[in-house]
Design a protein around this motif. Structure first.
Motif, short mmCIF file in Angstrom:
data_model
loop_
_atom_site.label_atom_id
_atom_site.label_comp_id
_atom_site.label_asym_id
_atom_site.label_seq_id
_atom_site.Cartn_x
_atom_site.Cartn_y
_atom_site.Cartn_z
N GLU A 32 0.76 -0.85 -0.08
CA GLU A 32 -0.38 -0.11 0.14
C GLU A 32 1.20 1.32 -0.34
N ASP A 36 0.93 4.26 -2.64
CA ASP A 36 1.29 5.12 -2.33
C ASP A 36 2.36 6.34 -2.99
N SER A 91 6.03 11.72 2.56
CA SER A 91 5.45 10.86 3.53
C SER A 91 6.82 10.97 4.47
#
Length: 115
Positions: A32, A36, A91
């Motif tokens: 995931e 992203d 991130s």
């Protein structure tokens, strides 16, 4: 060859091997974030192969040091690229994760050069 070098190298190889297996098994907590970050799905198997080869190279390096050095350099470049990818995706809270894999590899290389 020191005991510390052997222990850290085996631990690093197991840790990186675990990371490779996580990609191959498409563990949600791994894939995931990759999605992203914008990493194409077609790259995922190759990323797993690179990690698995690096882990195997670290272990082979216990008997053939040049292979271990090359594997270590490759893994340092791989996980440095992972840090850059995470930073480019903004991130920032995920930056420690590739560093957790990078640290034991750097430690193994440092102990190998010190021996």
């Amino acid at each position: 060859m020191s005991t510390a070098y052997t222990i850290v190298t085996v631990a690093a190889a197991l840790w990186v091997g675990f990371s490779a297996a996580s990609v191959f098994l498409r563990a949600r907590w791994v894939v995931e974030p990759l999605a992203d970050y914008g990493v194409p799905r077609s790259w995922w198997p190759w990323l797993g192969v690179a990690k698995a080869a690096g882990a195997a190279g670290l272990l082979v390096g216990l008997a053939v040091p040049v292979i271990g050095v090359l594997a270590g350099v490759g893994l340092v470049l791989y996980f440095t690229g992972a840090v850059v990818t995470v930073l480019r995706a903004r991130s920032y809270s995920h930056v420690p994760f590739p560093l957790l894999y990078l640290a034991p590899v750097v430690g193994a290389m440092a102990l190998g050069f010190a021996a």
